[in-house]
Each structure stands twice: as structure tokens, then as C-alpha cells.
Design an enzyme around this catalytic site. Structure first.
Site, PDB file in Angstrom:
ATOM      1  N   ASP A   1      -6.491   2.655  10.795  1.00  0.00           N
ATOM      2  CA  ASP A   1      -6.163   1.575  10.755  1.00  0.00           C
ATOM      3  C   ASP A   1      -7.365   1.291   9.477  1.00  0.00           C
ATOM      4  O   ASP A   1      -8.437   0.965   9.744  1.00  0.00           O
ATOM      5  CB  ASP A   1      -6.499   0.368  11.786  1.00  0.00           C
ATOM      6  CG  ASP A   1      -6.451  -0.931  11.445  1.00  0.00           C
ATOM      7  OD1 ASP A   1      -6.319  -1.140  10.334  1.00  0.00           O
ATOM      8  OD2 ASP A   1      -6.306  -1.814  12.423  1.00  0.00           O
ATOM      9  N   VAL A   2      -6.678   1.194   8.321  1.00  0.00           N
ATOM     10  CA  VAL A   2      -7.356   0.803   7.159  1.00  0.00           C
ATOM     11  C   VAL A   2      -8.213  -0.418   6.954  1.00  0.00           C
ATOM     12  O   VAL A   2      -9.066  -0.556   6.020  1.00  0.00           O
ATOM     13  CB  VAL A   2      -6.917   1.352   5.872  1.00  0.00           C
ATOM     14  CG1 VAL A   2      -6.579   2.809   5.857  1.00  0.00           C
ATOM     15  CG2 VAL A   2      -5.537   0.412   5.591  1.00  0.00           C
TER      16      VAL A   2
ATOM     17  N   ASN B   1      -2.608   2.310  -0.948  1.00  0.00           N
ATOM     18  CA  ASN B   1      -1.203   1.928  -0.901  1.00  0.00           C
ATOM     19  C   ASN B   1      -1.034   0.873   0.379  1.00  0.00           C
ATOM     20  O   ASN B   1      -0.224  -0.020   0.573  1.00  0.00           O
ATOM     21  CB  ASN B   1      -0.228   2.917  -0.931  1.00  0.00           C
ATOM     22  CG  ASN B   1       1.229   2.663  -0.633  1.00  0.00           C
ATOM     23  OD1 ASN B   1       1.930   1.776  -1.448  1.00  0.00           O
ATOM     24  ND2 ASN B   1       1.473   2.928   0.624  1.00  0.00           N
TER      25      ASN B   1
ATOM     26  N   TYR C   1      -1.976 -13.022   0.883  1.00  0.00           N
ATOM     27  CA  TYR C   1      -1.370 -12.047  -0.194  1.00  0.00           C
ATOM     28  C   TYR C   1      -1.850 -12.092  -1.422  1.00  0.00           C
ATOM     29  O   TYR C   1      -2.238 -11.191  -2.057  1.00  0.00           O
ATOM     30  CB  TYR C   1      -0.092 -11.844   0.481  1.00  0.00           C
ATOM     31  CG  TYR C   1       0.501 -10.703  -0.185  1.00  0.00           C
ATOM     32  CD1 TYR C   1       0.564  -9.238   0.294  1.00  0.00           C
ATOM     33  CD2 TYR C   1       1.219 -10.537  -1.387  1.00  0.00           C
ATOM     34  CE1 TYR C   1       1.263  -8.308  -0.051  1.00  0.00           C
ATOM     35  CE2 TYR C   1       1.840  -9.360  -2.058  1.00  0.00           C
ATOM     36  CZ  TYR C   1       1.725  -8.319  -1.281  1.00  0.00           C
ATOM     37  OH  TYR C   1       2.462  -7.142  -1.810  1.00  0.00           O
TER      38      TYR C   1
ATOM     39  N   LYS D   1      -4.291  -9.444  -3.319  1.00  0.00           N
ATOM     40  CA  LYS D   1      -3.788  -8.565  -4.335  1.00  0.00           C
ATOM     41  C   LYS D   1      -4.678  -8.956  -5.775  1.00  0.00           C
ATOM     42  O   LYS D   1      -4.960  -8.127  -6.454  1.00  0.00           O
ATOM     43  CB  LYS D   1      -2.391  -8.817  -4.529  1.00  0.00           C
ATOM     44  CG  LYS D   1      -1.761  -8.197  -3.494  1.00  0.00           C
ATOM     45  CD  LYS D   1      -1.873  -6.752  -3.097  1.00  0.00           C
ATOM     46  CE  LYS D   1      -0.854  -6.249  -2.067  1.00  0.00           C
ATOM     47  NZ  LYS D   1      -1.248  -4.524  -2.115  1.00  0.00           N
TER      48      LYS D   1
ATOM     49  N   THR E   1      11.928  -2.049   0.709  1.00  0.00           N
ATOM     50  CA  THR E   1      11.169  -1.046   1.764  1.00  0.00           C
ATOM     51  C   THR E   1      11.217  -2.227   3.095  1.00  0.00           C
ATOM     52  O   THR E   1      11.624  -3.346   2.735  1.00  0.00           O
ATOM     53  CB  THR E   1       9.631  -0.952   1.416  1.00  0.00           C
ATOM     54  OG1 THR E   1       9.012  -2.539   1.531  1.00  0.00           O
ATOM     55  CG2 THR E   1       9.656  -0.613  -0.062  1.00  0.00           C
TER      56      THR E   1
HETATM   57  P1  NDP Z   1       5.906  -0.604   4.012  1.00  0.00           P
HETATM   58  O1  NDP Z   1       5.893  -1.744   5.052  1.00  0.00           O
HETATM   59  O2  NDP Z   1       7.238   0.037   3.775  1.00  0.00           O
HETATM   60  O3  NDP Z   1       4.827   0.267   4.098  1.00  0.00           O
HETATM   61  C1  NDP Z   1       3.464  -0.248   4.375  1.00  0.00           C
HETATM   62  C2  NDP Z   1       2.633   0.965   4.814  1.00  0.00           C
HETATM   63  O4  NDP Z   1       1.227   0.523   4.984  1.00  0.00           O
HETATM   64  C3  NDP Z   1       2.961   1.781   6.191  1.00  0.00           C
HETATM   65  O5  NDP Z   1       2.804   3.017   6.069  1.00  0.00           O
HETATM   66  C4  NDP Z   1       2.152   1.197   7.356  1.00  0.00           C
HETATM   67  O6  NDP Z   1       1.959   2.023   8.114  1.00  0.00           O
HETATM   68  C5  NDP Z   1       0.755   0.828   6.266  1.00  0.00           C
HETATM   69  N1  NDP Z   1      -0.098  -0.083   6.774  1.00  0.00           N
HETATM   70  C6  NDP Z   1      -0.006  -1.178   7.042  1.00  0.00           C
HETATM   71  N2  NDP Z   1      -1.074  -1.840   7.617  1.00  0.00           N
HETATM   72  C7  NDP Z   1      -2.018  -0.795   7.699  1.00  0.00           C
HETATM   73  C8  NDP Z   1      -3.265  -0.555   8.404  1.00  0.00           C
HETATM   74  N3  NDP Z   1      -3.964  -1.626   8.806  1.00  0.00           N
HETATM   75  N4  NDP Z   1      -3.839   0.683   8.317  1.00  0.00           N
HETATM   76  C9  NDP Z   1      -3.154   1.712   7.708  1.00  0.00           C
HETATM   77  N5  NDP Z   1      -1.835   1.755   7.393  1.00  0.00           N
HETATM   78  C10 NDP Z   1      -1.282   0.516   7.382  1.00  0.00           C
HETATM   79  O7  NDP Z   1       5.715  -1.629   2.561  1.00  0.00           O
HETATM   80  P2  NDP Z   1       5.593  -0.947   1.192  1.00  0.00           P
HETATM   81  O8  NDP Z   1       5.918   0.273   0.900  1.00  0.00           O
HETATM   82  O9  NDP Z   1       6.433  -1.962   0.206  1.00  0.00           O
HETATM   83  O10 NDP Z   1       4.120  -1.492   0.798  1.00  0.00           O
HETATM   84  C11 NDP Z   1       3.247  -0.551   0.085  1.00  0.00           C
HETATM   85  C12 NDP Z   1       2.337  -1.224  -0.774  1.00  0.00           C
HETATM   86  O11 NDP Z   1       3.230  -1.814  -1.756  1.00  0.00           O
HETATM   87  C13 NDP Z   1       1.704  -2.457  -0.139  1.00  0.00           C
HETATM   88  O12 NDP Z   1       0.256  -2.644  -0.600  1.00  0.00           O
HETATM   89  C14 NDP Z   1       2.292  -3.747  -0.527  1.00  0.00           C
HETATM   90  O13 NDP Z   1       1.671  -4.753  -0.708  1.00  0.00           O
HETATM   91  C15 NDP Z   1       2.854  -3.385  -1.896  1.00  0.00           C
HETATM   92  N6  NDP Z   1       4.107  -3.883  -2.590  1.00  0.00           N
HETATM   93  C16 NDP Z   1       5.154  -4.063  -2.170  1.00  0.00           C
HETATM   94  C17 NDP Z   1       6.194  -4.652  -2.597  1.00  0.00           C
HETATM   95  C18 NDP Z   1       7.573  -4.466  -2.081  1.00  0.00           C
HETATM   96  O14 NDP Z   1       8.635  -5.336  -2.577  1.00  0.00           O
HETATM   97  N7  NDP Z   1       7.994  -3.542  -1.166  1.00  0.00           N
HETATM   98  C19 NDP Z   1       6.025  -5.541  -3.862  1.00  0.00           C
HETATM   99  C20 NDP Z   1       4.642  -5.605  -4.244  1.00  0.00           C
HETATM  100  C21 NDP Z   1       3.633  -4.821  -3.719  1.00  0.00           C
HETATM  101  P3  NDP Z   1       1.653   1.696   9.747  1.00  0.00           P
HETATM  102  O15 NDP Z   1       2.400   0.566  10.132  1.00  0.00           O
HETATM  103  O16 NDP Z   1       1.722   2.825  10.312  1.00  0.00           O
HETATM  104  O17 NDP Z   1       0.354   1.428   9.648  1.00  0.00           O
END
Ligand code: NDP
Length: 253
Positions: free
Chosen positions: A63-64, A90, A154, A158, A189
Site C-alpha cells: 500500500d504505497v 503511477n 485529487y 496531482k 480504465t
Molecule cells: P486503475 O484503477 O486502473 O489503476 C490504479 C492502480 O493503482 C491499481 O493497480 C491499484 O492497485 C493501484 N493502487 C491504488 N491505490 C493504491 C495503494 N494505496 N497502494 C498501491 N497501489 C495502489 O487506474 P488508472 O490506470 O487509470 O490510474 C493510474 C494513474 O493514472 C493514477 O495515478 C491516476 O490518477 C492517473 N490518471 C488516470 C486517468 C484516467 O482517466 N484513467 C486520468 C488522469 C490520471 P490495487 O487496487 O491492487 O492497489
């Protein structure tokens, strides 16, 4: 030979969406990838996929938002592979587009810890190794939300990521260590899929949408991965402290 041949990369949030696409591209480009996320099974599944694709990969559950977990990810990577060449910050969660009057103190804390503190922790601990090596590339995943067009938590997190990107770049500009950010626009996503969208504060999401061009095409997770890969690779070796918007121009006005 891939553009990340023999590099060791940590990708947080690599079990889904943009992180998963990034891990797949990194392996295709020759990198060894450490897959990090909270869900053990999802992490392991991605590692299996990466290995089937011929890559070297390791899952580290974490958990980051917790400093101790971030330290453990870094230690496990160095123990397994001896170094860290690339860090992709990410991992992140959306904030349901909660405006300030509807965002509880607890929810603000959770979002900022996940989306902002994680970047501070991971970067700080990885730098200890990159400084010793005299090289490295850190890529933060920001958002067009940094401009204020998301919920209060958020947007704040960001915007802080963008500031930290520049701040770290300044600190290490004279070394071989670079720090840049990719700022995605809306990207399909789970983060903004139908399930997530059902929990959005609809009225505030609509207010935010008036300030970006939502009629433009959306970028894919693979589009985001390509930009992340360019920053990670030596192809961008003279670029640091930059935020690259990958959004088809959604946020240009
Ligand atoms: P997803 O929900 O598909 O992926 C999010 C990832 O983050 C998962 O692998 C999740 O894994 C991990 N995660 C979340 N919280 C934690 C935590 N506390 N510790 C470790 N891992 C964590 O989202 P996206 O791929 O869309 O998002 C990736 C990045 O892109 C994010 O930073 C998001 O803010 C950014 N972004 C996305 C946009 C979009 O439209 N999709 C637009 C702008 C920015 P797990 O649940 O297993 O922890």
C-alpha cells in the site's frame, strides 16, 4: 534491442489500467519490472502475463500510502535485482469528484496519502539507490485534474505531484537523475469506468466538464504507456522537470 534493455523498473499500480499497460511495454522494451499494488492476486496475474511474454518480473504487495510499505518495495527490488533504474509513480485513486463542501476530512486524507504522499515516499527511497548509481529516471503519473478539474483532494494531490516533479528535477539536474511527469486526460480504465463514475458527485463532475473539452477523443492506457516509456528511456536523456499532457488537447483551454 529495446529502449529499456537491462533496466530495472518499479511500476506502482501495475496490476491495472495505465500501470499494467506500462509494465507490458517496459517488458517488451527489455526491462525487468517490479509490479506493485495492494491486491496480491492481481499483482501475481500481471507478473504471470509478463513472464509469458518473455520478461523478468516480480510482484511486491504494498500500500504505497504507507511509508513502511514503500520502503519494503524498494528493499525487495534491490535485493532481487541489485538496482533501480526507473521508478514509475503511477498508483492512484480517483476522488469521486467531491467538491470541498462535500469532501470529508477522512476522504481528503485518504486521497492525498495515496496520490501524493506515495510519490514522496517512493521517490525518496528510490533516490537513495539512484544517487549511488549516478543515474535514473523517475516518471510520475499526474493528471489534467492538476488544473483543478477534479475533486478538491485529487486536484490538490496531482498539482503537488507536478510541483514535486519539478522540485526533484531541480535537485538532481546536475546528476544523471531525471524526474518528469505524464498527465493523462480521460483514459478508459477502472479508475473512471462505469462503476467508479456511479460514485461521482454528478453535479460537480458536470461543472468540471464545462472547463475541459470532453468532445475530443480519449487516449488509451497504451498511449499513456508510450509517453511514460519515452521519459523512462535514454531517448529523453536531456529532458527533466517536464509535465507532458497526453489528452488529445482536452485541457488546452
Ligand atoms: P486503475 O484503477 O486502473 O489503476 C490504479 C492502480 O493503482 C491499481 O493497480 C491499484 O492497485 C493501484 N493502487 C491504488 N491505490 C493504491 C495503494 N494505496 N497502494 C498501491 N497501489 C495502489 O487506474 P488508472 O490506470 O487509470 O490510474 C493510474 C494513474 O493514472 C493514477 O495515478 C491516476 O490518477 C492517473 N490518471 C488516470 C486517468 C484516467 O482517466 N484513467 C486520468 C488522469 C490520471 P490495487 O487496487 O491492487 O492497489
Amino acid at each position: 534491442m529495446g529502449v529499456l534493455q537491462d533496466k530495472v523498473a518499479v511500476v506502482t499500480g501495475a496490476n491495472s489500467g495505465i500501470g499494467r499497460a506500462t509494465a507490458a511495454l517496459f517488458v517488451a522494451e527489455g526491462a525487468t519490472v517490479v509490479v506493485c499494488g495492494r491486491r496480491t492476486t492481481a499483482n501475481e496475474q500481471v507478473v504471470q502475463e509478463l513472464r509469458v511474454a518473455g520478461g523478468r518480473a516480480l510482484a511486491v504487495q504494498a500500500d504505497v500510502s504507507a511509508a513502511t510499505d514503500c520502503r519494503r518495495v524498494v528493499d525487495a527490488t534491490v535485493e532481487a535485482f541489485g538496482r533501480i533504474d526507473v521508478l514509475v509513480n503511477n498508483a492512484g485513486i480517483g476522488d469521486r469528484h467531491m467538491p470541498i463542501d462535500e469532501c470529508s476530512e477522512d476522504w481528503f486524507d485518504t486521497v492525498v496519502r495515496t496520490d501524493q504522499y506515495s510519490v514522496y515516499y517512493m521517490t525518496k527511497y528510490v533516490l537513495e539507490h539512484m544517487v549511488g548509481a549516478g543515474s535514473g529516471s523517475i516518471v510520475n503519473v499526474s493528471s489534467i485534474g492538476a488544473g483543478g478539474v477534479a475533486g478538491i483532494a485529487y486536484s490538490a494531490a496531482k498539482a503537488a505531484v507536478n510541483a514535486m516533479t519539478k522540485n526533484v528535477a531541480i535537485r538532481y539536474a546536475a546528476t544523471g537523475i531525471r524526474c518528469n511527469a505524464v498527465a493523462p486526460g480521460p483514459t478508459p480504465t477502472p479508475l473512471n469506468g462505469p462503476e467508479a463514475a456511479a460514485a461521482f458527485h454528478a453535479e460537480f463532475a458536470e461543472m468540471c466538464a464545462r472547463h475541459i473539452d470532453v468532445t475530443l477523443p480519449t487516449a488509451s492506457a497504451q498511449d499513456q504507456a508510450q509517453a511514460i516509456c519515452w521519459f523512462a528511456s535514454d531517448a529523453s536523456r536531456s529532458v527533466t522537470g517536464q509535465v507532458l499532457y497526453v489528452d488529445h488537447g482536452t485541457s488546452l483551454y
